[in-house]
Motif scaffolding. Structure first.
Motif, PDB file in Angstrom:
ATOM      1  N   UNK A 183       0.839  -1.204   0.000  1.00 48.42           N
ATOM      2  CA  UNK A 183       0.000   0.000   0.000  1.00 48.42           C
ATOM      3  C   UNK A 183       0.874   1.254   0.000  1.00 48.42           C
ATOM      4  N   UNK A 184       1.943   1.232   0.806  1.00 46.83           N
ATOM      5  CA  UNK A 184       2.855   2.378   0.854  1.00 46.83           C
ATOM      6  C   UNK A 184       3.564   2.578  -0.485  1.00 46.83           C
ATOM      7  N   UNK A 185       3.921   1.486  -1.152  1.00 46.32           N
ATOM      8  CA  UNK A 185       4.599   1.592  -2.443  1.00 46.32           C
ATOM      9  C   UNK A 185       3.658   2.086  -3.532  1.00 46.32           C
ATOM     10  N   UNK A 186       2.399   1.644  -3.486  1.00 46.41           N
ATOM     11  CA  UNK A 186       1.425   2.022  -4.522  1.00 46.41           C
ATOM     12  C   UNK A 186       0.914   3.450  -4.349  1.00 46.41           C
ATOM     13  N   UNK A 190       1.118   5.647   4.255  1.00 42.54           N
ATOM     14  CA  UNK A 190       0.980   4.514   5.154  1.00 42.54           C
ATOM     15  C   UNK A 190      -0.493   4.316   5.489  1.00 42.54           C
ATOM     16  N   UNK A 191      -0.862   3.083   5.761  1.00 43.31           N
ATOM     17  CA  UNK A 191      -2.256   2.819   6.117  1.00 43.31           C
ATOM     18  C   UNK A 191      -2.559   3.444   7.480  1.00 43.31           C
ATOM     19  N   UNK A 192      -3.821   3.750   7.707  1.00 40.83           N
ATOM     20  CA  UNK A 192      -4.225   4.357   8.975  1.00 40.83           C
ATOM     21  C   UNK A 192      -4.058   3.363  10.119  1.00 40.83           C
ATOM     22  N   UNK A 193      -3.987   3.877  11.327  1.00 38.22           N
ATOM     23  CA  UNK A 193      -3.755   3.031  12.500  1.00 38.22           C
ATOM     24  C   UNK A 193      -4.858   1.986  12.704  1.00 38.22           C
ATOM     25  N   UNK A 194      -6.150   2.331  12.556  1.00 35.43           N
ATOM     26  CA  UNK A 194      -7.196   1.312  12.704  1.00 35.43           C
ATOM     27  C   UNK A 194      -7.084   0.187  11.670  1.00 35.43           C
ATOM     28  N   UNK A 195      -6.740   0.556  10.426  1.00 30.12           N
ATOM     29  CA  UNK A 195      -6.592  -0.456   9.374  1.00 30.12           C
ATOM     30  C   UNK A 195      -5.399  -1.347   9.675  1.00 30.12           C
TER      31      UNK A 195
END
Length: 230
Positions: A183-186, A190-195
């Motif tokens: 996700x970070x590369x795309x 960074x994804x959210x903390x809950x995710x």
């Protein structure tokens, strides 16, 4: 000794899926309670899932040894040795085999490892031998049992539904394992903390449930052989 009600549950085609669902739900409840009481809770860093995973692997080996007589000196003997090999290799992977083999890289079980010019040739050969050996054993087991697995799956045989659940859930945990970095590369974010909390439970908790599915499959196979007097 298994009661009739327990046997009926264990021999239901959806038993494995139910066990996975309950296991993940328990992880969510416990982790949510920990977060509510102590604040942010890192399931991975806590080491709780590692301890449970090793415990479950130990239980799986014990069950595998207990059902020794179901396989030895029968046409199923080669399958038994294949299962022991897979138990060993999955335990080693859980302990970090992919990192132990890596030379000048983070992990040896990826395509980019073989493209990395910093990795010496012998390192790539060792990694390739390990990967090919594992793939060969898996293909052997699949080829040996493929017809039975397909036929049993469509006949709602609980053993083959458990095997399918094991394979499917194993893929889900691998997707979860790589989701954050992909996700970070795309997206560059960074994804959210809950995710991340949700993904970590699926990955760490989900991996710890795999040896339990292995145990369930062994029990179902034993019950079927006993019922058919094989």
């Amino acid at each position: 000794i298994i009661s009739k009600k327990m046997k009926k549950f264990l021999m239901h085609p959806l038993c494995a899926l139910a066990c996975v669902s309950v296991g993940i739900l328990l992880y969510f409840v416990v982790c949510y309670a920990m977060r509510a009481k102590y604040g942010p809770f890192d399931l991975d860093a806590s080491g709780a899932t590692d301890a449970l995973t090793y415990l479950f692997y130990g239980m799986a080996f014990s069950v595998l040894m207990c059902f020794y007589g179901d396989y030895m000196h029968t046409p199923r003997q080669s399958t038994y040795f294949g299962l022991i090999f897979l138990w060993i290799i999955t335990l080693l992977r859980e302990m970090g085999l992919q990192h132990w083999l890596a030379i000048n890289d983070s992990t040896a079980i990826k395509i980019n490892y073989f493209k990395n010019p910093a990795v010496p040739f012998y390192g790539k050969v060792i990694s390739a031998v390990v990967i090919l050996t594992v793939v060969s054993v898996i293909l052997f087991l699949l080829c040996k049992n493929f017809k039975k697995m397909v036929r049993g799956f469509f006949k709602l045989n609980p053993l083959y539904w458990t095997i399918a659940t094991f394979g499917g859930w194993g893929m889900v945990t691998q997707i979860a394992d790589r989701f954050n970095s992909n996700y970070a590369r795309w997206t560059g974010e960074r994804v959210s903390e809950p995710v991340l909390f949700f993904i970590t439970i699926i990955e760490e908790g989900g991996e710890s449930l795999l040896p339990l599915l292995f145990i369930l499959a062994l029990i179902q196979c034993h019950l079927q052989l006993k019922e058919n007097h094989l």
